[in-house]
Design a protein around this motif. Structure first.
Motif, PDB file in Angstrom:
ATOM      1  N   THR A  27       0.787   4.127  -2.963  1.00  0.00           N
ATOM      2  CA  THR A  27       0.455   5.546  -2.788  1.00  0.00           C
ATOM      3  C   THR A  27       1.578   6.408  -3.340  1.00  0.00           C
ATOM      4  O   THR A  27       1.352   7.384  -4.045  1.00  0.00           O
TER       5      THR A  27
ATOM      6  N   GLN B 178       1.504   6.298  -7.047  1.00  0.00           N
ATOM      7  CA  GLN B 178       0.356   7.052  -7.567  1.00  0.00           C
ATOM      8  C   GLN B 178       0.717   8.531  -7.662  1.00  0.00           C
ATOM      9  O   GLN B 178       0.404   9.197  -8.649  1.00  0.00           O
TER      10      GLN B 178
ATOM     11  N   TYR C  98     -10.200   5.712  -8.930  1.00  0.00           N
ATOM     12  CA  TYR C  98     -10.923   6.911  -8.509  1.00  0.00           C
ATOM     13  C   TYR C  98      -9.970   8.090  -8.375  1.00  0.00           C
ATOM     14  O   TYR C  98     -10.263   9.202  -8.801  1.00  0.00           O
ATOM     15  N   LEU C  99      -8.787   7.799  -7.810  1.00  0.00           N
ATOM     16  CA  LEU C  99      -7.808   8.854  -7.558  1.00  0.00           C
ATOM     17  C   LEU C  99      -7.170   9.367  -8.850  1.00  0.00           C
ATOM     18  O   LEU C  99      -7.012  10.560  -9.053  1.00  0.00           O
TER      19      LEU C  99
ATOM     20  N   HIS D  89      -7.913  -1.886  -9.122  1.00  0.00           N
ATOM     21  CA  HIS D  89      -7.978  -1.304  -7.788  1.00  0.00           C
ATOM     22  C   HIS D  89      -8.836  -0.042  -7.818  1.00  0.00           C
ATOM     23  O   HIS D  89      -8.428   0.989  -8.330  1.00  0.00           O
ATOM     24  N   LEU D  90     -10.057  -0.141  -7.275  1.00  0.00           N
ATOM     25  CA  LEU D  90     -11.005   0.965  -7.416  1.00  0.00           C
ATOM     26  C   LEU D  90     -10.522   2.290  -6.826  1.00  0.00           C
ATOM     27  O   LEU D  90     -10.641   3.322  -7.488  1.00  0.00           O
ATOM     28  N   PRO D  91      -9.951   2.285  -5.611  1.00  0.00           N
ATOM     29  CA  PRO D  91      -9.495   3.577  -5.084  1.00  0.00           C
ATOM     30  C   PRO D  91      -8.455   4.231  -5.992  1.00  0.00           C
ATOM     31  O   PRO D  91      -8.449   5.451  -6.186  1.00  0.00           O
ATOM     32  N   GLU D  92      -7.592   3.392  -6.582  1.00  0.00           N
ATOM     33  CA  GLU D  92      -6.563   3.905  -7.490  1.00  0.00           C
ATOM     34  C   GLU D  92      -7.199   4.549  -8.728  1.00  0.00           C
ATOM     35  O   GLU D  92      -6.809   5.618  -9.167  1.00  0.00           O
TER      36      GLU D  92
ATOM     37  N   TRP E 221     -21.093   5.888  -8.367  1.00  0.00           N
ATOM     38  CA  TRP E 221     -20.800   6.627  -7.143  1.00  0.00           C
ATOM     39  C   TRP E 221     -21.260   8.085  -7.241  1.00  0.00           C
ATOM     40  O   TRP E 221     -20.883   8.903  -6.428  1.00  0.00           O
TER      41      TRP E 221
ATOM     42  N   ASN F  17       0.794  -1.234   0.000  1.00  0.00           N
ATOM     43  CA  ASN F  17       0.000   0.000   0.000  1.00  0.00           C
ATOM     44  C   ASN F  17       0.820   1.274   0.000  1.00  0.00           C
ATOM     45  O   ASN F  17       0.519   2.215  -0.721  1.00  0.00           O
TER      46      ASN F  17
END
Lengths: 283, 224
Positions: A170, A173, A198-199, A193-196, A224, A166
């Protein structure tokens, strides 16, 4: 503007399917390809890179035709302005980090660029190391900057961050966002990876069975757009005791005092109000 | 003591190995990536020397090279080359005889490399030749070394084929293995012993070197 209209037969483990895609992407955008494995995401990247030939199709990048099967145009991978980051990094084991980068350098010897790139991903102290002595995150960073040495218009990333923990994720990213801004790149990234997504991604293509099934922002594709004020969890009843019903939810057991005719093994939903939830930051 | 057979043996092994490097590597590269339906045929033909008695190959090559038949006649009339009972003939037949020992390790080495290495090199703008010589070949050093050494050692160990094609002409085709046979036949055991011991020692040293160096090559990938 990048125009893609391609057809290709795919021989996957789960049987034959056909890849059919027709879409347009903005120049300098950051697009994520999302979908189950075997859907054709990597194949799409390789077709864009010129590593796989589709049976029919047209690819136009910023006004330049890379592929047009009707007019027998097919720019070889070497002539397409792309950088490709492979899932397994594909660093050359016989070369040091610096030699890997130098290999990518076109004829002129712009060593300054290589040092800048190494600094951009904090790898300047590892220039003389062989790839096999680096950690996954370090290899990934080298693969990323090696793909940028030729200053491509388009950067293709095949699950670039999947092998990382993780913290490293980050970190990378941030690096990707920074490179995207600084180099004005069009980035297409395969990710699960959904959060990735999204970001990073301004645009998401959801792909299934070789077809684009949804296209839009992460919010639009994953629904969302509207936030909800309650959440629902799925669970299974483990036991029914006088003090409550034991329900297994995500490998955790919750005891809920709920009257009713419950049977062991019943699949149930648990609903709770967002107002009752608490957030706690992980260390 | 006549050292000529020993020198001739190593000359033959050296020339054969160098010629096979030039021929075997492109062949292995083609086999490694080819999807042609003739590939199994090519692989079977290349592997024949492993299973056939050397005398079978020797017999057919003798017929092919002989000036009494078409191919031999053609070579002699057009190129003025006679392959039978000559050093070039020995080299050519040794190359055929040792072909699988060069091709198979190199082919296996190339096939074991992940496809992404070649793809990465292409996306970095490099031609197939640059990719092959700067990325693929340097990453199969252990396989290359195995191919070179096996070819060299296998050529040193030739007997039946040399006897059929080359005969026993001192300084031209009389290699150490033939010389041993000749000395034993004339009950000259001491001299046979010297040739045999030299071949034994050298073959052992060669193989020992391969295993030691290969171990170090594999290890060196992990240490910068």
């Amino acid at each position: 503007m990048i125009k893609i209209n391609i057809q290709k037969k795919l021989h996957m483990a789960g049987g034959d399917t056909a890849l059919r895609m027709n879409t347009e992407l903005e120049a300098n955008s950051f697009t994520a390809l999302y979908g189950p494995s075997g859907a054709g995401k990597t194949t799409l990247l390789k077709i864009l890179a010129g590593l796989i030939q589709p049976e029919h199709g047209r690819i136009e990048v910023n006004g330049q035709t890379w592929l047009d099967t009707e007019r027998s145009i097919n720019l070889p991978a070497q002539k397409r302005s792309i950088g490709f980051v492979f899932q397994d990094f594909a660093l050359f084991p016989n070369m040091t980090v610096m030699e890997n980068l130098r290999y990518a350098l076109p004829d002129r010897k712009d060593e300054r660029l290589l040092l800048q790139l190494l600094e951009a991903v904090s790898m300047q102290n590892f220039a003389q190391r062989k790839p096999d002595t680096l950690s996954g995150g370090q290899k990934q960073r080298v693969a990323l900057i090696r793909a940028l040495v030729r200053k491509p218009q388009m950067l293709l990333l095949d699950e670039p961050l999947s092998a990382l923990d993780n913290e490293m994720r980050t970190n990378l990213q941030d690096v990707l966002q920074q490179l995207h801004r600084e180099y004005g790149l069009t980035i297409i990234m395969v990710s699960h990876h959904l959060p990735e997504i999204y970001l990073l991604a301004s645009h998401v293509l959801q792909i299934q069975h070789g077809q684009i099934v949804k296209s839009g922002t992460a919010g639009e594709v994953f629904g969302w757009e509207q936030s909800v004020n309650s959440i629902t969890l799925l669970g299974e009843i483990l036991s029914v005791d006088p003090q409550g019903v034991k329900v297994l939810v995500n490998n955790q057991v919750i005891i809920i005092a709920a009257a009713g005719n419950w049977q062991i093994g019943d699949k149930v939903t648990i609903a709770c109000q967002a107002a009752d939830l608490t957030l706690k930051k992980l260390l | 003591m006549d050292y000529q057979p020993l020198l001739l043996t190593f000359k033959l092994a050296l020339v054969t190995t160098m010629c096979l490097l030039a021929v075997g590597i492109p062949l292995a590269a083609w086999l490694a990536k080819s999807k042609s339906r003739f590939k199994p045929v090519a692989e079977a033909v290349i592997s024949l020397p492993i299973v056939l008695p050397p005398s079978v190959i020797g017999f057919y090559l003798l017929l092919a090279f002989s000036p009494n038949y078409h191919f031999g006649q053609l070579l002699e009339s057009v190129f003025d080359i006679r392959l039978v009972f000559s050093f070039p003939g020995l080299v050519l037949s040794s190359m055929l005889y040792s072909l699988p020992f060069m091709v198979q390790p190199v082919q296996a080495g190339l096939q074991s490399l992940p496809a992404s290495l070649q793809e990465a090199s292409q996306t970095l703008g490099k031609s197939s030749a640059q990719t092959f010589f700067r990325v693929l070949l340097p990453n199969i050093k252990p396989a290359l070394l195995t191919g070179i050494v096996l070819t060299f050692a296998h050529t040193i160990g030739e007997f039946g084929l040399v006897l059929m094609i080359g005969g026993n002409i001192p300084g031209v085709t009389k290699v150490a293995s033939i010389a041993i046979y000749e000395q034993v036949e004339s009950l000259n055991f001491a001299e046979a012993h010297v040739y045999a011991a030299v071949l034994l020692a050298i073959s052992f040293i060669i193989l020992l070197t391969v295993y030691t160096v290969n171990k170090r090559l594999v290890k060196s990938r992990w240490v910068s």
